[in-house]
Design a protein around this motif. Sequence first.
Motif, PDB file in Angstrom:
ATOM      1  N   ARG A  29       0.827  -1.207   0.000  1.00 22.20           N
ATOM      2  CA  ARG A  29       0.000   0.000   0.000  1.00 22.20           C
ATOM      3  C   ARG A  29       0.865   1.263   0.000  1.00 22.20           C
ATOM      4  NH1 ARG A  29      -3.069   3.184   3.782  1.00 22.20           N
ATOM      5  NH2 ARG A  29      -5.125   3.616   2.856  1.00 22.20           N
ATOM      6  N   ASP A  30       1.890   1.279   0.853  1.00 27.89           N
ATOM      7  CA  ASP A  30       2.732   2.472   0.947  1.00 27.89           C
ATOM      8  C   ASP A  30       3.505   2.697  -0.352  1.00 27.89           C
ATOM      9  OD1 ASP A  30       1.800   2.630   3.494  1.00 27.89           O
ATOM     10  OD2 ASP A  30       3.768   2.802   4.458  1.00 27.89           O
ATOM     11  N   TYR A  31       3.977   1.589  -0.930  1.00 27.48           N
ATOM     12  CA  TYR A  31       4.694   1.721  -2.211  1.00 27.48           C
ATOM     13  C   TYR A  31       3.771   2.374  -3.237  1.00 27.48           C
ATOM     14  CZ  TYR A  31       6.476   0.599  -6.821  1.00 27.48           C
ATOM     15  OH  TYR A  31       6.881   0.707  -8.130  1.00 27.48           O
ATOM     16  N   ALA A  32       2.542   1.844  -3.348  1.00 25.63           N
ATOM     17  CA  ALA A  32       1.599   2.377  -4.345  1.00 25.63           C
ATOM     18  C   ALA A  32       1.400   3.872  -4.121  1.00 25.63           C
ATOM     19  CB  ALA A  32       0.265   1.628  -4.245  1.00 25.63           C
ATOM     20  N   ALA A  33       1.112   4.270  -2.882  1.00 26.70           N
ATOM     21  CA  ALA A  33       0.815   5.685  -2.597  1.00 26.70           C
ATOM     22  C   ALA A  33       2.028   6.572  -2.888  1.00 26.70           C
ATOM     23  CB  ALA A  33       0.395   5.836  -1.143  1.00 26.70           C
ATOM     24  N   SER A  34       3.213   6.067  -2.593  1.00 22.90           N
ATOM     25  CA  SER A  34       4.429   6.894  -2.733  1.00 22.90           C
ATOM     26  C   SER A  34       4.743   7.267  -4.177  1.00 22.90           C
ATOM     27  CB  SER A  34       5.635   6.143  -2.160  1.00 22.90           C
ATOM     28  OG  SER A  34       6.013   5.085  -3.041  1.00 22.90           O
ATOM     29  N   ARG A  35       4.207   6.487  -5.130  1.00 28.19           N
ATOM     30  CA  ARG A  35       4.562   6.742  -6.536  1.00 28.19           C
ATOM     31  C   ARG A  35       4.022   8.087  -7.035  1.00 28.19           C
ATOM     32  NH1 ARG A  35       8.994   4.599  -6.772  1.00 28.19           N
ATOM     33  NH2 ARG A  35       8.640   5.087  -4.591  1.00 28.19           N
ATOM     34  N   GLY A  36       3.018   8.626  -6.343  1.00 28.70           N
ATOM     35  CA  GLY A  36       2.481   9.937  -6.723  1.00 28.70           C
ATOM     36  C   GLY A  36       3.545  11.009  -6.592  1.00 28.70           C
ATOM     37  N   GLU A  37       4.241  11.017  -5.462  1.00 33.10           N
ATOM     38  CA  GLU A  37       5.301  11.996  -5.219  1.00 33.10           C
ATOM     39  C   GLU A  37       6.524  11.672  -6.091  1.00 33.10           C
ATOM     40  OE1 GLU A  37       3.104  11.395  -2.948  1.00 33.10           O
ATOM     41  OE2 GLU A  37       2.739  13.352  -2.055  1.00 33.10           O
ATOM     42  N   ILE A  81      13.450  16.544  -4.136  1.00 31.54           N
ATOM     43  CA  ILE A  81      13.345  15.335  -3.303  1.00 31.54           C
ATOM     44  C   ILE A  81      11.859  15.098  -3.058  1.00 31.54           C
ATOM     45  CG2 ILE A  81      14.014  14.267  -1.091  1.00 31.54           C
ATOM     46  CD1 ILE A  81      16.006  17.023  -1.262  1.00 31.54           C
ATOM     47  N   PRO A  82      11.288  14.039  -3.607  1.00 35.48           N
ATOM     48  CA  PRO A  82       9.849  13.835  -3.430  1.00 35.48           C
ATOM     49  C   PRO A  82       9.455  13.696  -1.956  1.00 35.48           C
ATOM     50  CG  PRO A  82      10.860  11.968  -4.588  1.00 35.48           C
ATOM     51  CD  PRO A  82      11.921  12.993  -4.403  1.00 35.48           C
ATOM     52  N   GLY A  83       8.294  14.242  -1.626  1.00 36.16           N
ATOM     53  CA  GLY A  83       7.832  14.194  -0.243  1.00 36.16           C
ATOM     54  C   GLY A  83       7.143  12.885   0.098  1.00 36.16           C
ATOM     55  N   PHE A  84       6.770  12.727   1.373  1.00 38.95           N
ATOM     56  CA  PHE A  84       5.808  11.719   1.833  1.00 38.95           C
ATOM     57  C   PHE A  84       6.366  10.338   2.133  1.00 38.95           C
ATOM     58  CE2 PHE A  84       1.671   9.303   0.522  1.00 38.95           C
ATOM     59  CZ  PHE A  84       1.155   9.356   1.800  1.00 38.95           C
ATOM     60  N   TYR A  85       7.495   9.938   1.541  1.00 35.39           N
ATOM     61  CA  TYR A  85       7.923   8.556   1.754  1.00 35.39           C
ATOM     62  C   TYR A  85       9.424   8.442   2.009  1.00 35.39           C
ATOM     63  CZ  TYR A  85       9.752   8.451  -3.040  1.00 35.39           C
ATOM     64  OH  TYR A  85      10.463   8.708  -4.194  1.00 35.39           O
ATOM     65  N   LYS A 104       8.122   3.096   2.761  1.00 34.49           N
ATOM     66  CA  LYS A 104       7.177   3.398   3.836  1.00 34.49           C
ATOM     67  C   LYS A 104       6.799   4.876   3.715  1.00 34.49           C
ATOM     68  CE  LYS A 104       6.101   3.298   8.604  1.00 34.49           C
ATOM     69  NZ  LYS A 104       4.670   3.270   8.357  1.00 34.49           N
ATOM     70  N   THR A 105       5.525   5.185   3.935  1.00 31.87           N
ATOM     71  CA  THR A 105       5.105   6.594   3.865  1.00 31.87           C
ATOM     72  C   THR A 105       4.849   7.135   5.271  1.00 31.87           C
ATOM     73  OG1 THR A 105       2.749   6.086   3.727  1.00 31.87           O
ATOM     74  CG2 THR A 105       3.930   6.271   1.633  1.00 31.87           C
ATOM     75  N   PHE A 106       4.857   8.451   5.372  1.00 28.35           N
ATOM     76  CA  PHE A 106       4.324   9.097   6.573  1.00 28.35           C
ATOM     77  C   PHE A 106       2.799   9.038   6.474  1.00 28.35           C
ATOM     78  CE2 PHE A 106       8.416  11.392   5.960  1.00 28.35           C
ATOM     79  CZ  PHE A 106       8.990  11.112   7.189  1.00 28.35           C
ATOM     80  N   SER A 107       2.097   9.601   7.474  1.00 31.67           N
ATOM     81  CA  SER A 107       0.641   9.635   7.350  1.00 31.67           C
ATOM     82  C   SER A 107       0.264  10.697   6.311  1.00 31.67           C
ATOM     83  CB  SER A 107       0.000   9.919   8.703  1.00 31.67           C
ATOM     84  OG  SER A 107       0.506  11.103   9.237  1.00 31.67           O
ATOM     85  N   ARG A 108      -1.019  10.745   5.961  1.00 24.87           N
ATOM     86  CA  ARG A 108      -1.469  11.644   4.893  1.00 24.87           C
ATOM     87  C   ARG A 108      -0.989  13.076   5.131  1.00 24.87           C
ATOM     88  NH1 ARG A 108      -5.417   9.817   1.210  1.00 24.87           N
ATOM     89  NH2 ARG A 108      -4.553  11.524  -0.027  1.00 24.87           N
TER      90      ARG A 108
END
Length: 446
Positions: free
Chosen positions: A118-126, A177-181, A190-194
């Motif tokens: 899940r975290d990998y998937a979400a991180s691809r946005g950044e 540097i992309p944010g969030f992960y 691994k991501t931080f929270s939203r």
Amino acid sequence: MASQNLASNQDAVKVVKFGGSSLADAEHFRMVADIVRGEDSRRYVIPSAPGKRFKEDDKVTDLLYKCYEVSADRAALKEVFSRVRERYELIIEGLGLDLDLSAEYAMIESSIAHHAGRDYAASRGEYLNGVILAKYLGYDFIDAVSVIRFSDNGSFDSELTNTIMAETLKRHERAVIPGFYGSMPNGTVKTFSRGGSDITGSIVARAADAVLYENWTDVSGFLMADPRIIDNPSVINVITYKELRELSYMGATVLHQDAIFPVRFAGIPINIKNTNAPECPGTMIVPTTDDLSSVVTGIAGKVGFSVLNIEKDMMNAELGFGRRVLEVLERLGVSFEHFPSGIDTMSIIVNTNDIASCRQRIIDEICRVCEPEVINIEDGLALIAVVGRGMVKAKGTAAKLFKACADADINIRMIDQGSSEFNIIIGVDAKDFERAQKAIYAEFEK
Ligand code: ASP
């Protein structure tokens, strides 16, 4: 020559983070590039994933979470992921960039299908936004997996990250540097929270020893009250970290509440700015300030609290009474918010959701270890924090606050003011929540 430039620029590094709405489409990318190029010191740029372009639009991060949810169904994954791809393709095309991300898209889609998580998937946005922004600005790209580190237990490893990040930044004069992960010790994403790109920006600012962390969003600063409740609240010009922490904890948004810590540690100010109105000064978040011109800096609140009332004659003389009560809550994994007490009474404010599964056990256990005469739980409490560094030693603030509530016919069920004197928290019935904030705002925004 290049290294000399690097050294002379070193004193004036600014770290700039752009939120999702600031990078939602090609037009916003252009505005962002103008801002970054507008000052030579804006050397490290942290992007979020593309946000909404219009009210009904999807945030790319939400689409990516959806990709993860449907990943067992290849056709569904393909359909949702094609919408993600289209967002980036529109940006690349709109900017006229010579950039082919087809191999990246294929790899991401396949990794999601093959349980990359899940975290990998979400991180691809950044990640993808970072690749595009770096190309557009002509900056280096630093993948956050190599510089943001989490520990085995999933908590953010601030010291390891700071060491690696500081070393890495020395090798890049300008970078995105992309944010969030970041990454776990075993290399998984691994991501931080939203909203966690705010935290990345703060981490980079600390490691770069920046003079300023600019956080660019779509509002002209931190508002004195919730705009869903108060029409057009004023923008706060200057706020201290401490005040911001109180207001963020009580539900004020704009900045992720954990984003304060890295910069606070290093004493770096944060400037909240509006990408759509860069000329507005925004809000400065500072370690301390002599500006005590307004008594109340901001007002924020939350609903959904319960009060655990306990009464027992001679409670004051019973050594360890409070400890035994709190131990019950600790054993049941419930943290408390406030703890106002009288001589023979004690009220403990807790989050209603946190006690949903153990209400009766709390009562039974406290009865067993403390033998109170009265014990009950009342729901429907809302908390409102009135925060202001100018309150310290100012006379009459509480009087004004209570009078404003009394004049609006609002009963105050709880009062909490610590001796640090920069925050008064009141508890009111949930039905009075909005009216109380309106009355308080009208009293102090003068
Ligand atoms: N894109 C992530 C989110 O929507 C993180 C961020 O924007 O800060 O929560």
